[in-house]
Design a protein around this motif. Structure first.
Motif, short mmCIF file in Angstrom:
data_model
loop_
_atom_site.label_atom_id
_atom_site.label_comp_id
_atom_site.label_asym_id
_atom_site.label_seq_id
_atom_site.Cartn_x
_atom_site.Cartn_y
_atom_site.Cartn_z
N GLU A 8 34.66 -34.75 24.93
CA GLU A 8 33.87 -33.94 23.99
C GLU A 8 34.45 -32.54 23.82
O GLU A 8 34.50 -31.99 22.72
CB GLU A 8 32.42 -33.85 24.48
CG GLU A 8 31.64 -35.15 24.32
CD GLU A 8 30.24 -35.04 24.88
OE1 GLU A 8 29.97 -34.03 25.57
OE2 GLU A 8 29.43 -35.94 24.63
N GLN A 9 34.90 -31.98 24.96
CA GLN A 9 35.52 -30.66 24.90
C GLN A 9 36.79 -30.68 24.05
O GLN A 9 37.04 -29.77 23.27
CB GLN A 9 35.84 -30.17 26.32
CG GLN A 9 34.62 -29.73 27.12
CD GLN A 9 34.98 -29.27 28.51
OE1 GLN A 9 36.07 -29.56 29.00
NE2 GLN A 9 34.06 -28.57 29.15
N LYS A 10 37.57 -31.76 24.25
CA LYS A 10 38.81 -31.90 23.47
C LYS A 10 38.52 -31.96 21.97
O LYS A 10 39.19 -31.33 21.16
CB LYS A 10 39.56 -33.16 23.93
CG LYS A 10 40.89 -33.35 23.23
CD LYS A 10 41.58 -34.59 23.73
CE LYS A 10 42.90 -34.81 22.98
NZ LYS A 10 43.58 -36.05 23.44
N GLU A 11 37.49 -32.76 21.61
CA GLU A 11 37.11 -32.88 20.20
C GLU A 11 36.61 -31.54 19.65
O GLU A 11 36.90 -31.18 18.52
CB GLU A 11 36.02 -33.95 20.05
CG GLU A 11 36.54 -35.37 20.26
CD GLU A 11 35.43 -36.40 20.15
OE1 GLU A 11 34.27 -35.99 19.94
OE2 GLU A 11 35.73 -37.59 20.26
N ALA A 12 35.84 -30.84 20.50
CA ALA A 12 35.32 -29.54 20.07
C ALA A 12 36.45 -28.55 19.81
O ALA A 12 36.43 -27.79 18.83
CB ALA A 12 34.36 -29.00 21.11
N ILE A 13 37.45 -28.56 20.74
CA ILE A 13 38.59 -27.66 20.59
C ILE A 13 39.37 -27.99 19.31
O ILE A 13 39.78 -27.10 18.55
CB ILE A 13 39.49 -27.73 21.83
CG1 ILE A 13 38.77 -27.08 23.02
CG2 ILE A 13 40.82 -27.01 21.57
CD1 ILE A 13 39.46 -27.31 24.34
N GLU A 14 39.58 -29.30 19.07
CA GLU A 14 40.30 -29.73 17.86
C GLU A 14 39.54 -29.30 16.60
O GLU A 14 40.14 -28.89 15.61
CB GLU A 14 40.49 -31.25 17.89
CG GLU A 14 41.54 -31.71 18.90
CD GLU A 14 41.69 -33.22 18.93
OE1 GLU A 14 40.89 -33.91 18.22
OE2 GLU A 14 42.58 -33.71 19.63
#
Length: 214
Positions: A8-14
């Motif tokens: 989720e963090q990765k998606e948020a950063i993207e």
């Protein structure tokens, strides 16, 4: 749970990067638009300045020529007994133009009013209305200027001042935000008086309008 949170963090950063990239592109586009608008504003101001300089120069030339012509007329004006005189109408008209040339506008208008009242059908009546219009225009009294130019169109339709009066009516209409009326006046000058200086100025005004609308 840990891996889900990391994903989720990765998606948020993207998503944040995507939004940043989008914002950067929008900012770049806005900068381009601002630069283009600044260029257009500068260009418009240059064109306006040139147009007003042309008008000022032309007005000065016409005024100088007018005064020179009156000097010759005055010197040759004689009464029956042979002595030289300056007729009252010519004297008033010349005095008004000299006051105008000295930027004494209010005094010049008073003299022109006196001339129009004293000689409503005189040789220089149309000229008196024309220069009254110029005086009001110089003081940004547009409606008063307009009324004087209209008198020339309606009462002295064969006079040489008609083309200039039509052009000035176009300028006044433009200053009042009446673009359609302005275009009508400018086109009328170009079509009916193609060989005049007013026609050349009217063409420039039409070109400026077209550039503004593009």
């Amino acid at each position: 749970s840990f891996f889900i949170n990391a994903e989720e963090q990765k998606e948020a950063i993207e998503l944040i990067y995507q939004k940043l990239n989008t914002l950067e592109k929008e900012i770049e586009n806005l900068r381009s638009l601002i630069e283009e608008n600044n260029y257009l504003i500068d260009r418009y101001q240059e064109l306006q300045q040139k147009r007003y300089l042309d008008l000022d120069q032309r007005l000065h030339d016409v005024l100088s020529k007018e005064l020179g012509t009156l000097d010759k007329t005055s010197s040759s004006d004689k009464i029956l007994d042979g002595s030289e005189v300056v007729s009252e109408e010519i004297s008033l008209y010349k005095k008004a133009l000299e006051l105008f040339d000295s930027a004494r506008y209010a005094e010049a208008l008073e003299v022109l009013r006196e001339q129009i009242i004293s000689f409503p059908e005189g040789k220089y009546s149309a000229d008196a209305y024309f220069w009254s219009g110029e005086l009001f225009l110089a003081q940004q009294q547009l409606e008063d200027a307009r009324e004087n130019y209209l008198v020339i169109i309606e009462k002295f339709s064969e006079h040489e001042r008609v083309s200039d009066a039509l052009y000035k009516l176009g300028l006044i209409a433009r200053n009042m935000g009446q673009e359609n009326n302005a275009a009508t006046y400018f086109l009328k000058v170009v079509e009916e008086f193609p060989e005049t200086g007013a026609a050349q100025l009217a063409k420039k005004s039409i070109e400026i309008s077209q550039q503004e609308s593009d």
